[in-house]
Design a protein around this motif. Structure first.
Motif, PDB file in Angstrom:
ATOM      1  N   VAL A 161      34.445  72.256  55.311  1.00  0.00           N
ATOM      2  CA  VAL A 161      36.473  72.069  55.402  1.00  0.00           C
ATOM      3  C   VAL A 161      36.701  70.982  56.650  1.00  0.00           C
ATOM      4  O   VAL A 161      37.737  70.608  56.813  1.00  0.00           O
ATOM      5  N   ARG A 218      40.054  78.864  57.528  1.00  0.00           N
ATOM      6  CA  ARG A 218      39.665  77.165  55.831  1.00  0.00           C
ATOM      7  C   ARG A 218      38.889  78.117  54.872  1.00  0.00           C
ATOM      8  O   ARG A 218      38.271  77.441  54.311  1.00  0.00           O
ATOM      9  N   ALA A 222      44.765  60.963  48.522  1.00  0.00           N
ATOM     10  CA  ALA A 222      44.572  61.765  50.126  1.00  0.00           C
ATOM     11  C   ALA A 222      43.874  61.974  50.589  1.00  0.00           C
ATOM     12  O   ALA A 222      42.104  61.023  50.190  1.00  0.00           O
ATOM     13  N   LEU A 237      39.764  64.995  53.254  1.00  0.00           N
ATOM     14  CA  LEU A 237      39.849  65.723  52.188  1.00  0.00           C
ATOM     15  C   LEU A 237      38.046  67.262  53.066  1.00  0.00           C
ATOM     16  O   LEU A 237      36.824  66.129  53.216  1.00  0.00           O
ATOM     17  N   GLY A 238      37.922  68.393  52.663  1.00  0.00           N
ATOM     18  CA  GLY A 238      37.237  68.583  52.648  1.00  0.00           C
ATOM     19  C   GLY A 238      35.580  69.651  51.450  1.00  0.00           C
ATOM     20  O   GLY A 238      36.567  68.834  49.802  1.00  0.00           O
ATOM     21  N   ARG A 285      36.147  71.758  49.050  1.00  0.00           N
ATOM     22  CA  ARG A 285      37.325  72.997  48.019  1.00  0.00           C
ATOM     23  C   ARG A 285      38.666  71.510  47.577  1.00  0.00           C
ATOM     24  O   ARG A 285      38.321  71.988  46.628  1.00  0.00           O
ATOM     25  N   GLN A 286      38.540  70.932  48.875  1.00  0.00           N
ATOM     26  CA  GLN A 286      40.420  70.379  48.331  1.00  0.00           C
ATOM     27  C   GLN A 286      39.787  69.523  47.288  1.00  0.00           C
ATOM     28  O   GLN A 286      40.656  68.692  46.737  1.00  0.00           O
ATOM     29  N   LEU A 287      38.424  68.263  47.343  1.00  0.00           N
ATOM     30  CA  LEU A 287      38.023  67.724  46.676  1.00  0.00           C
ATOM     31  C   LEU A 287      37.495  67.857  45.342  1.00  0.00           C
ATOM     32  O   LEU A 287      38.124  67.282  44.392  1.00  0.00           O
ATOM     33  N   GLU A 328      38.969  70.571  44.167  1.00  0.00           N
ATOM     34  CA  GLU A 328      40.174  71.190  42.958  1.00  0.00           C
ATOM     35  C   GLU A 328      41.500  69.659  42.700  1.00  0.00           C
ATOM     36  O   GLU A 328      41.972  69.544  41.633  1.00  0.00           O
ATOM     37  N   HIS A 329      41.014  68.566  42.888  1.00  0.00           N
ATOM     38  CA  HIS A 329      42.159  67.094  43.059  1.00  0.00           C
ATOM     39  C   HIS A 329      40.903  66.565  41.503  1.00  0.00           C
ATOM     40  O   HIS A 329      41.901  66.489  40.610  1.00  0.00           O
ATOM     41  N   GLN A 346      31.081  67.298  53.490  1.00  0.00           N
ATOM     42  CA  GLN A 346      31.897  67.630  51.977  1.00  0.00           C
ATOM     43  C   GLN A 346      31.505  67.296  51.135  1.00  0.00           C
ATOM     44  O   GLN A 346      31.683  68.219  50.344  1.00  0.00           O
TER      45      GLN A 346
END
Length: 381
Positions: A23, A40, A273, A276-277, A279-281, A283-284, A310
């Motif tokens: 995260v 998170r 961005a 990033l963690g 999950r964020q990667l 999603e992007h 990550q």
């Protein structure tokens, strides 16, 4: 170190080691960091990684296991079907004081070797608790593992223990424990110092080396590597720019800000961005074209599983081997002395899929093939 009458093994887990890695917290030290990681959505990985190491002992008859209660060891033993004797228990969530107390108790109870799961903070706790008095072997589970007391992955730890349990003759050596300033680490600055030493089984094919710090001396070569990568970026493609100074030079070539010890997302010449963690990667990037640019940890040779959690198994699956570009100078590869580059993603099946020859970018329009494996022997089994 000769095992004839059976090995009395101590098993100790820091259940919150590495919690902040996936995260983008770059560490797990301190109650606030641990709680933020849990908020998170981070899930403890250390107990499962210990179970992977212990599975090699499930059929061993010359090993008796002492451990600490619950997630500090007992649950990992049960999961791996390894009989154990619980000699104590700590309230959850556990603290460094609990780790130190458990290590001292395992030593006092007769453990001949302590197998522990954690990161550099856990190794530091063992230096304080037992020093050089009892050999140890680390199962890598933290975000920061600069110390030389860890196996290259959980299975390697299990293989080494199986050799000991089978009566193998294994030498011991003192190995360095490094202490890193985690607050500075989050600001992109690596401040590591010699903290102490622990005794470890001296089998180089199973143990990671001390992480080489500092910037690569071949600055011109690194610049050439970075220039080729910068010139080769494709339009409308997500680029996951990994951690490390070599990738940082790529970002310099592009004129972009960089998170030295994080993962930034670049598209069409812009940082979309930063830091990033996993999950964020995911999603992007969605289903769009995406590639990762990563480098090799000097001295150790790790690609995944050391400081870049990550890149989770799910994210690596999503990218695919063909979309992962490795950057390294020939000099950095030569320091490995023929050992393969290492993967320790947290998913042993994925690690096996990643084994084999990979192209490594070593200069401008210059690539070589180099073997990737899951242990540090010259030939992957």
């Amino acid at each position: 170190m000769k095992v004839d009458q059976g090995l009395c093994l101590g098993v100790l887990v820091n259940p919150y080691a590495g919690l902040g890695g996936s995260v983008a917290l770059k560490g797990s030290d301190g109650v606030q960091t641990r709680d933020e990681a849990l908020r998170r959505g981070a899930k403890p990985q250390a107990p499962g990684r210990m179970s992977r190491a212990l599975k090699a002992l499930s059929a061993a008859t010359k090993v008796s296991v002492l451990t600490w209660g619950g997630d500090m060891g007992e649950n990992s033993c049960r999961s791996a079907n390894v009989p154990c004797t619980v000699i104590g228990e700590s309230p959850m969530p556990s603290s460094p004081d609990d780790t130190r107390a458990a290590a001292a108790a395992l030593k006092a109870a007769g453990a001949e070797l302590i197998l522990f799961a954690g990161g550099d903070g856990t190794a530091r706790d063992l230096v304080d608790a037992i020093g050089l008095g009892t050999p140890v072997l680390g199962v890598p589970a933290g975000c920061k593992m600069h110390s030389a007391v860890y196996a290259v992955n959980p299975e390697a730890a299990g293989s080494l223990l199986a050799e000991l349990a089978g009566g193998g003759l294994v030498a011991l050596e003192s190995a360095e424990v490094r202490d890193i300033d985690e607050a500075a680490f989050r600001e992109g600055v690596v401040k590591a110092r010699h903290y102490g030493e622990l005794q470890v089984p001296a089998e180089a094919r199973y143990l990671q080396q001390v992480k080489c710090g500092g910037r690569e001396v071949e600055d011109l070569v690194i610049t050439e590597v970075a220039a080729w990568v910068a010139d080769s970026l494709e339009d409308d493609t997500w680029y996951l720019m990994g951690s490390g100074s070599t990738v940082a030079v790529v970002m310099e070539q592009l004129g972009l800000e960089n998170t030295l010890l994080g993962v930034d997302l670049v598209r069409n010449g812009e940082v979309v961005a930063a830091d990033l963690g996993a999950r964020q990667l995911l999603e992007h990037i969605g289903d769009a074209p995406a590639k990762a640019v990563i480098t090799v940890i000097g001295g150790q040779g790790h690609l995944f599983g050391r400081g870049n959690q990550q890149f989770s198994p799910a994210l690596i699956h999503r990218l695919g081997k063909e979309n992962i570009q490795i950057l390294a100078t020939r000099t950095k590869l030569e320091t490995l002395e023929g050992r393969p580059l290492l993967v320790d993603s947290g998913d042993p099946d994925l690690d096996k899929q990643l084994c084999g020859l990979w192209p490594v970018t070593t200069g401008y329009e210059d690539q070589i093939l180099y073997r990737v494996g899951t242990n540090a022997s010259l030939i992957e089994s």
